[in-house]
Design a protein around this motif. Sequence first.
Motif, PDB file in Angstrom:
ATOM      1  N   GLY A  95       0.774  -1.236   0.000  1.00 39.23           N
ATOM      2  CA  GLY A  95       0.000   0.000   0.000  1.00 39.23           C
ATOM      3  C   GLY A  95       0.800   1.278   0.000  1.00 39.23           C
ATOM      4  N   CYS A  96       2.112   1.188   0.294  1.00 38.41           N
ATOM      5  CA  CYS A  96       2.889   2.421   0.430  1.00 38.41           C
ATOM      6  C   CYS A  96       2.880   3.195  -0.895  1.00 38.41           C
ATOM      7  CB  CYS A  96       4.323   2.108   0.848  1.00 38.41           C
ATOM      8  SG  CYS A  96       5.304   3.603   1.015  1.00 38.41           S
ATOM      9  N   PRO A  97       2.449   4.484  -0.868  1.00 39.74           N
ATOM     10  CA  PRO A  97       2.301   5.228  -2.123  1.00 39.74           C
ATOM     11  C   PRO A  97       3.557   5.979  -2.577  1.00 39.74           C
ATOM     12  CG  PRO A  97       1.413   6.515  -0.301  1.00 39.74           C
ATOM     13  CD  PRO A  97       1.963   5.246   0.300  1.00 39.74           C
ATOM     14  N   SER A  98       4.622   5.942  -1.762  1.00 43.73           N
ATOM     15  CA  SER A  98       5.811   6.750  -2.084  1.00 43.73           C
ATOM     16  C   SER A  98       6.373   6.390  -3.467  1.00 43.73           C
ATOM     17  CB  SER A  98       6.863   6.505  -0.991  1.00 43.73           C
ATOM     18  OG  SER A  98       8.152   6.665  -1.527  1.00 43.73           O
ATOM     19  N   GLY A  99       6.680   7.423  -4.258  1.00 45.82           N
ATOM     20  CA  GLY A  99       7.141   7.216  -5.635  1.00 45.82           C
ATOM     21  C   GLY A  99       8.425   6.404  -5.714  1.00 45.82           C
ATOM     22  N   THR A 100       9.338   6.615  -4.750  1.00 52.03           N
ATOM     23  CA  THR A 100      10.601   5.870  -4.817  1.00 52.03           C
ATOM     24  C   THR A 100      10.366   4.380  -4.567  1.00 52.03           C
ATOM     25  OG1 THR A 100      10.948   6.509  -2.518  1.00 52.03           O
ATOM     26  CG2 THR A 100      12.205   7.725  -4.161  1.00 52.03           C
ATOM     27  N   ILE A 101       9.320   4.068  -3.813  1.00 53.43           N
ATOM     28  CA  ILE A 101       9.018   2.657  -3.523  1.00 53.43           C
ATOM     29  C   ILE A 101       8.212   2.024  -4.661  1.00 53.43           C
ATOM     30  CG2 ILE A 101       7.636   1.207  -1.962  1.00 53.43           C
ATOM     31  CD1 ILE A 101       9.021   2.630   0.286  1.00 53.43           C
ATOM     32  N   THR A 102       7.185   2.724  -5.124  1.00 51.85           N
ATOM     33  CA  THR A 102       6.344   2.132  -6.190  1.00 51.85           C
ATOM     34  C   THR A 102       7.145   1.991  -7.486  1.00 51.85           C
ATOM     35  OG1 THR A 102       5.444   4.304  -6.781  1.00 51.85           O
ATOM     36  CG2 THR A 102       4.169   2.979  -5.219  1.00 51.85           C
ATOM     37  N   ALA A 103       8.133   2.889  -7.704  1.00 52.93           N
ATOM     38  CA  ALA A 103       8.952   2.794  -8.921  1.00 52.93           C
ATOM     39  C   ALA A 103       9.713   1.473  -8.961  1.00 52.93           C
ATOM     40  CB  ALA A 103       9.924   3.963  -8.987  1.00 52.93           C
ATOM     41  N   LYS A 104       9.974   0.912  -7.770  1.00 55.74           N
ATOM     42  CA  LYS A 104      10.688  -0.376  -7.719  1.00 55.74           C
ATOM     43  C   LYS A 104       9.714  -1.547  -7.720  1.00 55.74           C
ATOM     44  CE  LYS A 104      14.188   1.607  -4.696  1.00 55.74           C
ATOM     45  NZ  LYS A 104      14.304   1.806  -3.261  1.00 55.74           N
ATOM     46  N   GLY A 105       8.424  -1.240  -7.888  1.00 55.27           N
ATOM     47  CA  GLY A 105       7.427  -2.319  -7.898  1.00 55.27           C
ATOM     48  C   GLY A 105       7.105  -2.842  -6.506  1.00 55.27           C
ATOM     49  N   LYS A 106       7.401  -2.017  -5.487  1.00 50.82           N
ATOM     50  CA  LYS A 106       7.109  -2.428  -4.097  1.00 50.82           C
ATOM     51  C   LYS A 106       5.976  -1.579  -3.541  1.00 50.82           C
ATOM     52  CE  LYS A 106      11.920  -3.605  -3.235  1.00 50.82           C
ATOM     53  NZ  LYS A 106      13.084  -3.309  -2.412  1.00 50.82           N
ATOM     54  N   GLY A 107       5.492  -1.948  -2.349  1.00 51.80           N
ATOM     55  CA  GLY A 107       4.393  -1.192  -1.746  1.00 51.80           C
ATOM     56  C   GLY A 107       3.196  -1.218  -2.683  1.00 51.80           C
ATOM     57  N   ALA A 108       2.566  -0.049  -2.878  1.00 49.42           N
ATOM     58  CA  ALA A 108       1.412  -0.005  -3.794  1.00 49.42           C
ATOM     59  C   ALA A 108       1.821  -0.351  -5.218  1.00 49.42           C
ATOM     60  CB  ALA A 108       0.764   1.381  -3.746  1.00 49.42           C
TER      61      ALA A 108
END
Length: 322
Positions: A95-108
């Motif tokens: 669910g984490c919406p942070s761009g640096t995390i979602t860019a890696k395919g993690k969180g949301a």
Amino acid sequence: MIRRYDFAPLDGITKAVYRRVWQQYFGGADRCFIPYFSPTKEHLITKRERAELLPENNPDTVLVPQVMTNRAPELVWAAETARSYGYGELNLNAGCPSGTITAKGKGAGLLANPDALDALLDGACGKACIPLSVKARIGYADPDEFPRLLEIFNRYPLASLTLHVRVRSDKYSGPLYCDAFAYALRESRNPVSYNGDLRTVEEVAAFAERFPDADAVMIGRGAIADPALFRKLRGGPPASRDELRAFTSALFDAYTAFYDGQTGHAAQRMREVWFYLIHLFDDARRLNKAMRRFRTATEYRAIEAEIFAALPLRTDSAGDLI
Ligand SMILES: Cc1cc2nc3c(=O)[nH]c(=O)nc-3n(C[C@H](O)[C@H](O)[C@H](O)COP(=O)(O)O)c2cc1C
């Protein structure tokens, strides 16, 4: 009837120091979720992450650790690590919406690629040594994605599926898609839990009336804004001024000890807490501004003293928690 109240993980706030002091002064949650740790491919986690997991740093609380990963081997390893500390469940952050995390395919970011999500759960669910649960949003870009995502979650036996009923781009404000939660209650094979914007006993009661089949909710910001919220949900009293003063003072001291006496660092942590706690006071505009801008621990203490001396205390928090 709501049978379980979970305290949400809030990275930077509900870490071991906060959880310990909060439990001592208020408590009342059935479980507290530990903000996520992120294992590397070499199966390493930081010293700080380990300290967060140590049972001796988390007394008197039922805890669920959370992991951030998009790789099955790390998820399986994280489950082993969690079990080695005595935990009986590991939560996956989807669910984490942070761009640096979602860019890696993690969180949301896991939700943007349902096939990868499916492969991750497929690779880990049969191998993990303790049950996995998931905390997810109801879509990456659009709530219409939810039926497909739920179909994937339904393929695996999860301890629970906690749904923050927003899409990734809305972060923690914007529309709540409660219809998606109604759909999950009907269609999920796994137990579901609701998360999003619950701040008061009345709001939880209204939620329970609207969703009589829901039996678990997770609350985050609402419980930082009103540390007595879980206690009140069990019929207990609201927080008194003296109790809050003692709580924030003990929290500041505990942060100061954690940062080896650096009161400036402790004050920065308190700023994060007051970002939400200020909503429990009326007429707080000026002091809220000051609390967001102070530079030293001395300034922080003076602002906090003025809040307790001058502002009317509410019985429930008010306003948007952003
Ligand atoms: C500062 C902050 C940190 C958060 N850290 C995490 C986290 O580590 N893991 C997670 O799953 N969610 C995290 N969240 C999301 C919360 O757990 C929760 O889903 C969100 O605040 C919405 O619930 P609420 O309206 O009850 O606060 C975080 C939210 C905020 C505002």
